[in-house]
Scaffold this motif. Structure first.
Motif, PDB file in Angstrom:
ATOM      1  N   PRO A   1       0.824  -1.208   0.000  1.00 61.81           N
ATOM      2  CA  PRO A   1       0.000   0.000   0.000  1.00 61.81           C
ATOM      3  C   PRO A   1       0.860   1.260   0.000  1.00 61.81           C
ATOM      4  CG  PRO A   1      -0.765  -1.579   1.650  1.00 61.81           C
ATOM      5  CD  PRO A   1       0.560  -2.067   1.166  1.00 61.81           C
ATOM      6  N   ASP A   2       0.303   2.337  -0.493  1.00 65.42           N
ATOM      7  CA  ASP A   2       1.020   3.614  -0.488  1.00 65.42           C
ATOM      8  C   ASP A   2       1.331   4.026   0.949  1.00 65.42           C
ATOM      9  OD1 ASP A   2       0.836   3.732  -3.230  1.00 65.42           O
ATOM     10  OD2 ASP A   2      -0.989   4.957  -3.222  1.00 65.42           O
ATOM     11  N   GLY A   3       2.490   4.608   1.117  1.00 65.28           N
ATOM     12  CA  GLY A   3       2.870   5.105   2.429  1.00 65.28           C
ATOM     13  C   GLY A   3       3.397   4.050   3.379  1.00 65.28           C
ATOM     14  N   TYR A   4       3.767   2.884   2.862  1.00 68.09           N
ATOM     15  CA  TYR A   4       4.324   1.821   3.702  1.00 68.09           C
ATOM     16  C   TYR A   4       5.846   1.785   3.553  1.00 68.09           C
ATOM     17  CZ  TYR A   4       0.070  -0.528   5.298  1.00 68.09           C
ATOM     18  OH  TYR A   4      -1.113  -0.844   5.937  1.00 68.09           O
ATOM     19  N   VAL A   5       6.519   1.472   4.641  1.00 66.90           N
ATOM     20  CA  VAL A   5       7.974   1.338   4.631  1.00 66.90           C
ATOM     21  C   VAL A   5       8.348   0.034   5.319  1.00 66.90           C
ATOM     22  CG1 VAL A   5       8.420   3.817   4.603  1.00 66.90           C
ATOM     23  CG2 VAL A   5       8.195   2.630   6.792  1.00 66.90           C
ATOM     24  N   GLN A   6       9.532  -0.478   4.988  1.00 68.54           N
ATOM     25  CA  GLN A   6       9.984  -1.719   5.615  1.00 68.54           C
ATOM     26  C   GLN A   6      10.259  -1.483   7.093  1.00 68.54           C
ATOM     27  OE1 GLN A   6      13.042  -3.928   3.556  1.00 68.54           O
ATOM     28  NE2 GLN A   6      13.776  -4.871   5.447  1.00 68.54           N
ATOM     29  N   ALA A   7       9.728  -2.388   7.925  1.00 66.25           N
ATOM     30  CA  ALA A   7       9.911  -2.272   9.372  1.00 66.25           C
ATOM     31  C   ALA A   7      10.761  -3.400   9.943  1.00 66.25           C
ATOM     32  CB  ALA A   7       8.560  -2.245  10.081  1.00 66.25           C
ATOM     33  N   GLY A   8      10.945  -4.465   9.199  1.00 64.02           N
ATOM     34  CA  GLY A   8      11.741  -5.576   9.707  1.00 64.02           C
ATOM     35  C   GLY A   8      11.778  -6.731   8.741  1.00 64.02           C
ATOM     36  N   SER A   9      12.624  -7.707   9.038  1.00 61.16           N
ATOM     37  CA  SER A   9      12.734  -8.898   8.204  1.00 61.16           C
ATOM     38  C   SER A   9      13.413  -9.997   8.998  1.00 61.16           C
ATOM     39  CB  SER A   9      13.522  -8.614   6.920  1.00 61.16           C
ATOM     40  OG  SER A   9      14.877  -8.312   7.236  1.00 61.16           O
ATOM     41  N   VAL A  10      13.222 -11.214   8.548  1.00 59.03           N
ATOM     42  CA  VAL A  10      13.939 -12.378   9.067  1.00 59.03           C
ATOM     43  C   VAL A  10      14.538 -13.093   7.861  1.00 59.03           C
ATOM     44  CG1 VAL A  10      13.776 -14.600  10.239  1.00 59.03           C
ATOM     45  CG2 VAL A  10      12.452 -12.652  11.078  1.00 59.03           C
ATOM     46  N   THR A  11      15.832 -13.275   7.869  1.00 59.20           N
ATOM     47  CA  THR A  11      16.518 -13.937   6.766  1.00 59.20           C
ATOM     48  C   THR A  11      16.959 -15.321   7.209  1.00 59.20           C
ATOM     49  OG1 THR A  11      17.323 -11.841   5.892  1.00 59.20           O
ATOM     50  CG2 THR A  11      18.465 -13.836   5.169  1.00 59.20           C
TER      51      THR A  11
END
Length: 231
Positions: A8-18
Motif C-alpha cells: 500500500p502507499d505510504g508503507y515502509v519496511q519495518a523488519g525482516s527475518v533472513t
C-alpha cells in the motif's frame, strides 16, 4: 485486505527475518524440533487415547500376531512399516503443499517450492499479504494436518492410525520455524503487510507508525566489525 503485488502507499519496511545463510537461527529451529517431536508425540498419544481408548491395546495385539499365517495381517504390517519409513518425506511434501495451497487461495497464483538443505519452503515472492493472512498461511499445516490426523484415528485400523499419529507428531515438530515466524509477525501492527520469499520474510508498516516500532537487531550473525544488520 487483499493480497497485492505492490505494498500500500505510504508503507515502509519495518523488519525482516533472513533464513538463507543464517546458520544460528536454522540450527536453533532444527534442534528445537527434537523436544518438539517428543512433546507433540505425547500430546497426540494422549488425545488419541481419549478419542479411541483401545487404540494402543489393539496395536500391541496386532503387533504380536502380525507375523502369523494371516496374510492380511502380514500385508498390513508391511504397509505400516513402509508408512513409517516414508512418513518424514510424506510429511515434508504435505506440509509445504498446505502452505502452497494457502498462498494460492490468497494470491490466485502458483507459489514457489524448494529445498535448501536446512529447510524446505513454499513462498510467494512479490506478493504482500495482510498480517492475519500471513498467520493463516504460516499456521495452516500445523492446524490442518493435526486436525485431519485426529479425525482419521477412529476410522483407521490400529497400525495405520499409529502411522498417522506419528506423521502428525513429525509435522508438529517441523512447524517450529513456522511458529517462530508467526510469533514475530503477531507482534507487528495489525496494518502490517508481509512478503514471504524463498529465503525469509519482510514486513512493511505505514510510515506513520514505523517510527514507533523499536528496531530489533537479532536473527543475523554479527558483522566482522562491531555493527549489526538490523532486521
Amino acid at each position: 485486505m487483499r493480497a497485492s503485488r505492490t505494498p500500500p502507499d505510504g508503507y515502509v519496511q519495518a523488519g525482516s527475518v533472513t533464513l538463507r545463510g543464517n546458520r544460528r537461527l536454522l540450527l536453533w529451529m532444527n534442534v528445537t524440533s527434537v523436544p518438539g517431536l517428543i512433546i507433540a508425540g505425547y500430546g497426540f498419544a494422549a488425545l488419541a487415547s481419549v478419542i479411541r481408548p483401545e487404540l494402543f491395546d489393539d496395536f500391541i495385539s496386532w503387533l504380536s500376531t502380525s507375523w502369523s499365517s494371516s496374510a492380511p495381517a502380514s500385508m498390513t504390517f508391511i504397509v505400516a512399516l513402509f508408512g513409517l519409513l516414508l512418513m518424514p518425506f510424506v510429511v515434508l511434501v504435505l506440509h509445504e503443499a498446505v502452505h502452497g495451497l494457502a498462498f494460492w487461495l490468497y494470491t490466485g497464483t502458483r507459489p514457489e517450492f524448494g529445498y535448501r538443505g536446512w529447510y524446505a519452503y513454499a513462498a510467494a515472492p512479490g506478493w504482500y499479504l495482510g498480517r492475519n493472512q500471513y498467520l493463516v498461511v504460516g499456521l495452516a499445516p500445523l492446524v490442518g494436518i493435526s486436525v485431519t490426523a485426529i479425525v482419521l484415528v477412529p476410522a483407521l485400523p490400529a497400525p495405520l492410525a499409529i502411522v498417522v499419529l506419528f506423521g502428525a507428531a513429525l509435522n508438529a515438530a517441523s512447524a517450529t520455524g513456522d511458529l517462530y515466524l508467526c510469533a514475530r509477525i503477531i507482534t507487528t501492527p495489525a496494518a502490517a503487510v508481509i512478503e514471504d520469499r524463498h529465503d525469509g520474510i519482510t514486513w512493511l508498516v505505514p510510515v506513520a507508525v514505523a517510527s514507533r516500532i523499536p528496531v530489533r537487531r537479532v536473527d543475523r550473525k554479527p558483522e566482522r566489525t562491531s555493527r549489526r544488520k538490523s532486521l
